[in-house]
Enzyme design. Structure first.
Site, PDB file in Angstrom:
ATOM      1  N   ASP A   1      91.718  54.097  28.729  1.00  0.00           N
ATOM      2  CA  ASP A   1      91.559  55.107  27.677  1.00  0.00           C
ATOM      3  C   ASP A   1      91.418  56.460  28.361  1.00  0.00           C
ATOM      4  OD1 ASP A   1      90.875  56.634  25.314  1.00  0.00           O
ATOM      5  OD2 ASP A   1      90.152  54.783  24.405  1.00  0.00           O
TER       6      ASP A   1
ATOM      7  N   CYS B   1     111.306  45.272  17.503  1.00  0.00           N
ATOM      8  CA  CYS B   1     112.074  44.435  16.556  1.00  0.00           C
ATOM      9  C   CYS B   1     111.723  44.826  15.127  1.00  0.00           C
ATOM     10  CB  CYS B   1     111.732  42.953  16.729  1.00  0.00           C
ATOM     11  SG  CYS B   1     112.346  42.189  18.229  1.00  0.00           S
TER      12      CYS B   1
ATOM     13  N   CYS C   1      90.828  64.137   8.876  1.00  0.00           N
ATOM     14  CA  CYS C   1      90.828  63.022   9.821  1.00  0.00           C
ATOM     15  C   CYS C   1      91.002  61.735   9.040  1.00  0.00           C
ATOM     16  CB  CYS C   1      89.532  62.983  10.640  1.00  0.00           C
ATOM     17  SG  CYS C   1      88.059  62.664   9.664  1.00  0.00           S
TER      18      CYS C   1
END
Lengths: 398, 398
Positions: free
Chosen positions: B103, B221, B242
């Site tokens: 992260d 896909c 947000c």
């Protein structure tokens, strides 16, 4: 009174002293750093420092009409274990008004396979350790913790008093059979809506249940049909065995439980009367069950009578669809009717017929207790191979 | 007067807290107290001090054959946010061998409406704060954290290297669209099995998905059909809005995700290819989807060819039912075949036909991206009113 004020001032001075000392010891900001400042009003403002921005956004998204209302509710959690502790944390982070925690157990390293408690808390009482962590997470929440066993006579009376407070709207239970029966008894007497949850001893199934005294089946009417038995861990430990548990199953059950609480309190989505979780198959049965008119608990029967009167006195059910947009007032003895509109006619029919149309894969883990066993302290449950039809037939014949 | 007594009690409690904290910071036991000693071997012994007793009990309960094997697995978590952090905590408490965290974000007070991070961690990098907490919870787990954005060219290469390590068996993703596409690309290239999860921007739905390159549909896909769009929070924040989020929904999704990981790694129950969660209705759709032979990702098409060859070379599917009891060896390129036995013929048929038999209540939230948009950095998704048939027809025509 003046004396009291003096004491408070003295205590506040001591707190300032300790905070300053702590700040010096830890370097820089210290004590003030670990706890955020209280927030007077929930704001939708989108800043990194607003802990409520993502919750208040539920209003803009059209999910919740009045999120701030969450501050007017109190929730009691009985049993601060694998499910109860996560339940308490979720409610704290959501900014619930007040949390009451009841437990008499201590944190052990053996609990570390579940979320919430940490190894350094081993030996502390669960409610104390939980309060400390939760207060740090959200100082806007009021906490009231009780480190006692609610099943003794004295404690039961005190417990009844505490859950009779006016702003208490929902009641949650942990994973204990005897406790569940006691809470059931208390809630039937008070007409208190509550939810219970359980996780099986093999750790791979669980359920949540909403109980509206008089309207839906209480714990004495019929214990949950799905999900395996609860067992007394203390007895088991003596024999060198213990129930299995997983943070995954307990996290899912706590999440479903608090979601149901939020939907009920903040009036969005449809509130589930019963939701099961079978982790082996990823299967989630739902159902609703009417109360048993011959229930052993006389308070349950009394609540059933009152509910019938209320339904008879209120306008026809058809009206409720139109009133959906109206703000729902959550007052004791008032709101039960609203929940009716959240259950379809089909669901109610399915629940009251001889064999509800249960989805494939349900397994039965409870038998309906015998009359003798259906008391608070004698409840034992065993696994059963009976079909649902047989069980329902049995129930009818009671 | 009663109120005053409450205030005094609260102040006294705060003083006790500060004194305890100060004692921890300054004297004696200090840092060592917070961390438990490492445990060489997982034991089923039922004592209060054994953090693995409830997990090892899964063996006695007949759920898991070889729980200790969990120590031989490494899991990478990309995105340590509302779902990723809880995912990491659950795996840590379960005693996973190694955790790799990726992260590049910092902890903010605005994250406090989700589980895991605490206010005093605001400002720290998410991976750093997470590692500190998780190491305290279970020092038996190995941690490797990377505080960078995997989507830049250099970092992507490093990321590919890290997830190529031999003992890595599962791969998990957070709630970011661009990241998901990048992880998809990496896993298609490496033939790495992975799971992705997502939570909708209105906070009331989510899903988990297992992707086996060559065997099931990859992200290129067909992006998940159920559950609403993910949005770039950074862009939104600039505009003063947000996405909404709830600790409940994120806790449920993390629980379902890690449960699926455990079932896959430890070989119990049936592993879900796709499991959705609709919180408004308490509805949990499942499905499985075959890969798109015309997928834009050439590595996906290559994996499809290899999978076909493997199936052709292996014994008939009928044999798998008989082999259920055999221990499954989780080696790269080996285990994909076993998963086939966990999907019924009906499910596969339903997934590959023009209109899978989806349970009532599914709503579509994704449109199949245009060719131009179906690249790593241009992916935008919008809400759609198209029927599933239309979508499937579109997909076929690509």
């Amino acid at each position: 009174m003046a004396d009291m004020a003096g004491v408070v001032e003295q205590l506040q001075r001591r707190i300032r002293e300790l905070e300053e000392k702590l700040a010096r010891e830890t370097g820089g900001s210290g004590g003030g750093q670990t706890q955020r400042a209280r927030i007077e009003r929930m704001s939708p403002e989108v800043t990194d420092s607003n802990p409520y921005s993502r919750l208040m956004a539920l209003k803009r998204m059209g999910i919740v009409k009045d999120y701030e209302k969450i501050r007017t509710f109190a929730v009691a959690v009985v049993g601060v274990g694998g499910v109860g502790s996560v339940t308490a944390e979720m409610l704290t982070r959501c900014g619930i008004g007040k949390l009451l925690l009841f437990d008499y157990d201590k944190v052990e390293l053996a609990n570390m396979n579940r979320l919430f408690f940490q190894p350094h808390q081993a030996g502390l009482s669960k409610v104390q350790a939980a309060e400390h962590t939760l207060r740090n997470i959200n100082p806007d929440v009021q906490f009231e913790v009780h480190n006692y066993n609610i099943t003794t006579v004295d404690n039961f009376q005190h417990f009844m008093d505490r859950i009779s407070i006016r702003q208490l709207h929902v009641f949650i239970n942990g994973n204990f059979n005897v406790l569940t029966a006691v809470v059931d008894k208390a809630c039937n007497e008070l007409g208190q809506i509550w939810m219970e949850s359980g996780v099986s001893e093999n750790a791979v199934s669980g359920h949540i249940q909403l109980i509206v005294p008089g309207e839906s089946a209480c714990f004495a009417c019929a214990p949950p049909l799905v999900v395996a038995a609860n067992i007394d861990e203390k007895t088991l430990k003596r024999e060198g065995v213990c129930a299995a548990s997983l943070p995954t199953t307990m996290g899912v059950v706590a999440g479903l439980l608090v979601q149901n609480v939020l939907k009920y309190l903040l009036n969005f989505g449809s509130v589930s009367f019963y939701l099961g979780y079978n982790a082996m198959q990823d299967f989630f049965p739902t159902m609703a069950m009417k109360p048993n008119p011959q229930c052993d608990d006389r308070n349950c029967r009394k609540q059933q009578e009152e509910y019938k009167k209320k339904v008879a006195a209120s306008p026809k059910e058809d009206n409720f669809v139109e009133e959906e947009e109206e703000e729902i007032v959550h007052e004791e003895n008032d709101w039960g009717i609203e929940l009716v509109s959240e259950v379809s006619e089909e669901e109610l029919k399915a629940a009251s017929g001889p064999a509800p149309d249960l989805p494939e894969g349900i397994t039965l883990a409870y038998t309906i207790p015998d009359k003798e066993q259906n008391s608070i302290d004698g409840a034992t449950v065993t696994e059963s191979e009976e079909s649902l039809e047989e069980l329902m037939a049995k129930m009818k014949s009671i």
